[in-house]
Motif scaffolding. Structure first.
Motif, short mmCIF file in Angstrom:
data_model
loop_
_atom_site.label_atom_id
_atom_site.label_comp_id
_atom_site.label_asym_id
_atom_site.label_seq_id
_atom_site.Cartn_x
_atom_site.Cartn_y
_atom_site.Cartn_z
N THR A 240 0.90 -1.21 -0.06
CA THR A 240 -0.01 -0.11 -0.20
C THR A 240 0.82 1.19 0.20
OG1 THR A 240 -1.12 -1.26 1.89
CG2 THR A 240 -2.35 0.65 1.22
N THR A 244 1.15 4.33 -2.73
CA THR A 244 1.05 5.80 -2.08
C THR A 244 2.26 6.63 -2.57
OG1 THR A 244 -0.05 5.04 -0.11
CG2 THR A 244 0.58 7.16 -0.03
N GLU A 261 0.82 15.52 1.93
CA GLU A 261 0.35 14.21 1.49
C GLU A 261 0.99 13.29 2.50
OE1 GLU A 261 -1.75 13.31 -0.89
OE2 GLU A 261 -2.14 15.20 -1.48
N GLY A 264 -1.02 13.38 5.75
CA GLY A 264 -2.33 12.61 5.64
C GLY A 264 -2.04 11.23 5.39
N ALA A 265 -1.00 10.55 4.83
CA ALA A 265 -1.06 9.26 4.74
C ALA A 265 -0.80 8.57 6.07
CB ALA A 265 0.34 8.55 3.73
N GLU A 267 -1.56 10.04 9.04
CA GLU A 267 -2.65 9.89 9.76
C GLU A 267 -3.76 8.59 9.43
OE1 GLU A 267 -4.39 13.80 9.30
OE2 GLU A 267 -2.60 14.76 10.34
N GLN A 268 -3.58 8.23 8.14
CA GLN A 268 -4.57 7.13 7.84
C GLN A 268 -3.91 5.58 8.31
OE1 GLN A 268 -5.75 7.60 3.73
NE2 GLN A 268 -6.43 9.68 4.40
N GLY A 269 -2.50 5.70 8.69
CA GLY A 269 -2.13 4.81 9.40
C GLY A 269 -0.94 4.25 8.59
#
Ligand SMILES: Cc1cc2nc3c(=O)[nH]c(=O)nc-3n(C[C@H](O)[C@H](O)[C@H](O)COP(=O)(O)OP(=O)(O)OC[C@H]3O[C@@H](n4cnc5c(N)ncnc54)[C@H](O)[C@@H]3O)c2cc1C
Length: 463
Positions: A240, A244, A261, A264-265, A267-269
């Motif tokens: 993943t 990204t 970015e 953000g990435a 924060e999404q784990g």
């Protein structure tokens, strides 16, 4: 060691420097010559006693370990197990994920180099224990000169001079100690006060070496941001993350957009280590297309953060520092060293912290500020000679030299010369260029450029 031939000899290649880069180039040239049944003569200049030591692997302390696992330190990307095999064959029971003491890596490089000398009758490798001080050119060849003016000639020259001036040209002020000098470590009284300027990999090395020497005193770590290198650690979902990173790269964002970015990435784990690692194959491409203004701004504002996350240390190394901090033996200061002065009682440092300057006396001060950030400040006579003669040119940031994609230096008109470089002298153009993984690829490309694929001869005559 063979004695170099007469001064009339023109070698095919002169390699200046035999740290990792010089050994890697010699290795790839020898392989290429053997694969294509071509003969090649090489002369290597290296003033240090031990081949393969350079700055990184000169340490003789087993407290200094590689920052990259053994399975990723082969000199040859097409034979990734080479270092691991060498370790096992020499009775060192390590596995591919282990961080191995750096002296063993130097021994591996030195053995590879020595074996090249006997590899093939068509490949000759001679070493001259001299410091190359100047490079000139006549109609037929380059002349590499030593400080006394004696010269050796070669058709191709490879500048594998690495991270710092060679011994004898130390850039460090004599009141500051070098992190790589074991006698400087040994000379620190056990209960003394030591300051370390910088808080990156060489600062960690200095502290590990002092601890291994049973130092019991106090450390003050001074750096602008107070950032220690991050430890290696667990990874998440690499596929993943790779996607990204690929999306990020293809979107051609600015640095600010990329940071956004990234956040953000995360924060999404997405694991930050994976993100940095997944970016690595594209780092050079991203760097290359940034405008100079952005590169300068990155170096000024983000580099310390990039370095501390990108150049990580084994968990065991960092925990030594964290324990020292907890036990009150290590203090970390965010500040800028304004000046230093030697006195009979040690060295005084004037440090600016939050706008205020204060002066403190230390028994010893180690300079761990790392790589040059401006090549114009280097006092390397060889680089000086090729710049002054107009042969080579700084890259736009003066972090290194202007080169083409194979590492050939470019003339003022942009014509590639038969002088190559690799490793840190390509930092301005590639940024990601100082570790084994990148340097070994550059070494292979240089070998392929010097010994190109021979075209099959076309048949001439009646058919
Ligand atoms: C402390 C430290 C640890 C590191 N650990 C790792 C790691 O674990 N994994 C990794 O991938 N990378 C690591 N690196 C990155 C490292 O930069 C590369 O792995 C590699 O060692 C760079 O080698 P080099 O030959 O380009 O430079 P250097 O090691 O600097 O060697 C250059 C050589 O050129 C010689 N020389 C210089 N000028 C002249 C001259 N004028 N004439 C003749 N000879 C000259 C010098 O004597 C020296 O031997 C580390 C770096 C450091 C500093």
């Amino acid at each position: 060691m063979k004695y170099p031939r007469s001064s009339d000899t023109i070698y095919d290649v002169a390699i200046i420097g035999a740290g990792f880069s010089g050994v890697a180039v010699a290795y790839h040239l020898a392989r290429r010559a053997a694969q294509h049944s071509q003969s090649l003569s090489c002369l290597v200049f290296e003033p240090r006693e031990r081949i393969g030591a350079g700055v990184a692997y000169q340490t003789q302390s087993s407290a200094h370990i590689l920052n990259v696992p053994a399975g990723r330190m082969s000199v040859d990307e097409s034979d990734p197990q080479s270092f691991l095999r060498w370790l096992i064959n020499n009775g060192h029971a390590y596995s591919e994920n282990d961080f191995v003491p750096r002296p063993l890596y130097q021994a591996y490089l030195s053995e590879i180099f020595n074996e090249l000398k006997n590899d093939s009758p068509d490949f000759s490798l001679e070493v001259i224990a001299e410091h190359a001080s100047a490079l000139e050119h006549d109609e037929s060849a380059y002349e590499v000169k030593n400080a006394a003016g004696a010269s050796h000639r070669a058709r191709n020259v490879i500048l594998a001079v690495g991270n710092s001036p060679a011994s004898g040209e130390a850039d460090i002020d004599s009141s500051l100690k070098s992190p790589w000098d074991q006698s400087a470590i040994d000379s620190c009284a056990s209960d003394s006060k030591v300051a370390v300027i910088g808080s990156g990999l060489s600062a960690v090395d200095t502290i590990l070496a002092l601890e291994a020497a049973s130092f019991k005193g106090h450390y003050t770590l001074i750096s602008r941001r107070g950032l220690l290198p991050q430890p290696h650690g667990t990874h998440g979902h690499i596929e993943t993350t790779t996607q990204t990173a690929a999306d990020l790269v293809s979107a051609r964002p600015t640095i600010a957009e990329m940071l956004h970015e990234f956040r953000g990435a995360i924060e999404q784990g997405v694991a930050w280590r994976d993100l940095i690692d997944a970016l690595r194959p594209s780092t050079q491409k991203i760097w290359n297309r940034l405008p100079s203004r952005s590169k300068r701004s990155f170096i000024r504002h983000l580099r310390p953060f990039w370095d501390s996350h990108r150049h990580r240390v084994p968990v065991e190394s960092l925990s030594v520092l964290l324990d020292l901090k907890q036990n009150g033996r290590l203090t970390s200061i965010k500040g800028r060293v304004l000046s230093h002065a030697k006195s009979s009682a040690g060295v005084t440092l004037t440090v600016q912290t939050r706008g205020r300057a204060s002066t403190t006396r230390f028994d010893s001060v180690f300079d761990c500020r790392g790589l040059w950030t401006d090549l114009r400040a280097s006092r390397c006579s060889l680089l000086d000679s090729i710049i002054r003669s107009g042969t080579a040119h700084y890259d736009e940031l003066a972090l290194g030299l202007r080169t083409d994609k194979n590492g050939k230096l470019l003339s003022a008109k942009g014509t590639p010369l038969a002088i190559y470089t690799l490793g840190s002298l390509r930092r301005g153009e590639l940024w990601e260029t100082t570790a084994v993984r990148e340097i070994r690829t550059q070494a292979r490309l240089i070998a392929e450029s010097i010994l190109p694929e021979q075209q099959p001869q076309r048949k001439v005559g009646n058919s």
